[in-house]
Design an enzyme around this catalytic site. Structure first.
Site, PDB file in Angstrom:
ATOM      1  N   GLY A  29       0.814  -1.211   0.000  1.00  0.00           N
ATOM      2  CA  GLY A  29       0.000   0.000   0.000  1.00  0.00           C
ATOM      3  C   GLY A  29       0.843   1.255   0.000  1.00  0.00           C
ATOM      4  O   GLY A  29       2.079   1.213  -0.099  1.00  0.00           O
ATOM      5  N   GLU A  80      -6.132   2.583  23.427  1.00  0.00           N
ATOM      6  CA  GLU A  80      -5.244   3.744  23.556  1.00  0.00           C
ATOM      7  C   GLU A  80      -5.855   4.777  24.496  1.00  0.00           C
ATOM      8  O   GLU A  80      -6.919   5.319  24.196  1.00  0.00           O
ATOM      9  CB  GLU A  80      -4.981   4.357  22.178  1.00  0.00           C
ATOM     10  N   ILE A 137       1.505   3.561   2.416  1.00  0.00           N
ATOM     11  CA  ILE A 137       2.434   3.756   3.526  1.00  0.00           C
ATOM     12  C   ILE A 137       3.582   2.767   3.434  1.00  0.00           C
ATOM     13  O   ILE A 137       4.754   3.129   3.617  1.00  0.00           O
ATOM     14  CB  ILE A 137       1.700   3.651   4.883  1.00  0.00           C
ATOM     15  N   THR A 161       2.690   0.503  13.539  1.00  0.00           N
ATOM     16  CA  THR A 161       2.275   1.900  13.403  1.00  0.00           C
ATOM     17  C   THR A 161       0.911   1.989  12.733  1.00  0.00           C
ATOM     18  O   THR A 161       0.490   3.068  12.334  1.00  0.00           O
ATOM     19  CB  THR A 161       3.294   2.692  12.559  1.00  0.00           C
ATOM     20  N   ARG A 168      -2.792  -0.145  13.304  1.00  0.00           N
ATOM     21  CA  ARG A 168      -3.845  -0.144  14.320  1.00  0.00           C
ATOM     22  C   ARG A 168      -3.504  -1.214  15.351  1.00  0.00           C
ATOM     23  O   ARG A 168      -3.107  -2.326  15.012  1.00  0.00           O
ATOM     24  CB  ARG A 168      -5.215  -0.418  13.698  1.00  0.00           C
ATOM     25  N   HIS A 182       0.702   6.942  19.774  1.00  0.00           N
ATOM     26  CA  HIS A 182       0.110   7.113  18.440  1.00  0.00           C
ATOM     27  C   HIS A 182       0.504   8.466  17.850  1.00  0.00           C
ATOM     28  O   HIS A 182      -0.352   9.303  17.528  1.00  0.00           O
ATOM     29  CB  HIS A 182      -1.409   6.964  18.495  1.00  0.00           C
TER      30      HIS A 182
END
Length: 340
Positions: free
Chosen positions: A171, A286, A173, A255, A257, A305
């Site tokens: 993808g 979180e 990222i 990094t 989910r 995050h």
């Protein structure tokens, strides 16, 4: 209504948790405000469905913006007919019941590309820190332990020649991660069920980029980076089974989910020192529960995050949210995640 008249109108809009994005008051909302009649609810999140319902019913907006905030079905069910567009100011939209929104005639849009470089740099930051044992050394010095200045106690090594395995690496990222890792001399493994990268992918024929089965990423990589979206298929897709496949010297980095990794099983493995370490910019909850063992594991390093939180990244997010809304006002569709 003509396109010209639609451009002139400023649809009533509420950002339900704008402080999640603009927590330091350094962002410029001028363009977003010029496009809409904007109300910013200056809170980080809203836990109560009743409070969400109350705000939306009070202001009767046409557009609702959220940032990584859980939008319960019971709240969305009570949205007034005025709501036509729901903007997630971010990439992931697992916090929104998109099927219910579709049934109510509400278009849901996200922003899939705003933090590509920032998140990729977070992955590389973890890799470089692990390679030089920076986290461990900083912790020792903080605790007034200066032993390393006499007898060095941590294994450190060059990144060049090491193998980075990516889950979801084909993808945008993942591609940005490869853009940085390859010049550092790393080899890249990408998991793919099809056994190949998408046709035309920039690294389709690169000699140091290989596509391998999911399990082989864990078996062969020195660093495993999680870069896939969270959905029903990927939730808890990485657990004890996968971690025990990894080299004892390897590191796991998330990094994406938090819930992609089964955190309870990760904690068990880290307590047994199955792998060298884990770097988690995202966690299953979180922040983790106050009594979670994950806080105190010496081989697990947490960040709150922050992959998307750099100033430039957040401003880009505001601007791209405005892009989505401008497209909607013009009667166009852009980044829609619940198309009919």
């Amino acid at each position: 209504m003509s396109v010209a008249s639609r451009i002139l109108r400023r649809p009533p809009t509420i950002f339900l948790n704008s402080a999640r994005l603009n927590y330091d008051q350094r962002l410029d909302f001028t363009r977003l405000s010029s496009l809409t009649d904007l109300i910013c609810n200056q809170v980080d999140s809203i836990a109560s469905p009743d409070e969400i319902i109350s705000l939306v019913q009070k202001h009767k907006p046409e557009i609702v913006i959220t940032k990584e905030m859980e939008l319960p079905s019971v709240a969305l069910e009570s949205f007034p007919p005025s709501v036509k567009l729901l903007c997630e100011a971010g990439t992931g939209y697992n916090n929104i019941p998109i099927q219910l929104a579709k049934e109510k005639g509400i278009m849901v849009v996200n922003i899939p590309t705003y933090s590509n470089e920032s998140v990729a740099h977070m992955v590389i930051t973890y890799i470089l820190n692990f390679g030089a044992a920076i986290f461990d050394q900083a912790r020792m010095l903080h605790n007034q332990d200066r032993t390393n200045f006499k007898v060095f106690q941590h294994p450190i090594y060059e990144i060049t020649g090491k193998t980075l395995g990516m889950i979801g690496g084909s993808g945008t990222i993942g591609t940005c991660v490869a853009d940085v890792a390859l010049p550092l001399g790393m080899n890249i493994l990408i998991s793919s069920r099809s056994g190949r990268l998408p046709r035309g992918h920039k690294y389709e024929n690169h000699p140091r980029v290989k596509v391998v089965p999911f399990e082989d990423v864990f078996r062969q990589a020195d660093f495993v980076s999680v870069n896939c979206p969270l959905n029903a298929e990927t939730r808890h897709s990485i657990g004890e089974r996968e971690i025990r496949m990894m080299k004892p010297t390897a590191f796991l980095i998330n990094t994406a989910r938090g819930a992609i990794i089964n955190e309870a099983e990760l904690i068990k493995c880290m307590k047994e020192n199955v792998i060298a370490g884990a770097g988690l910019d995202t966690q299953e909850v979180e922040p983790p529960a106050e009594d979670s063992e994950i806080w105190n594991l010496p081989n697990v390093f947490l960040t709150p995050h922050i992959g998307w939180r750099r100033l430039e990244t957040r401003q880009r997010l505001v601007d791209m949210t405005a892009d989505n809304i401008e497209s909607y006002i013009k009667g166009e569709t852009k980044n829609v995640v619940n198309k009919k």
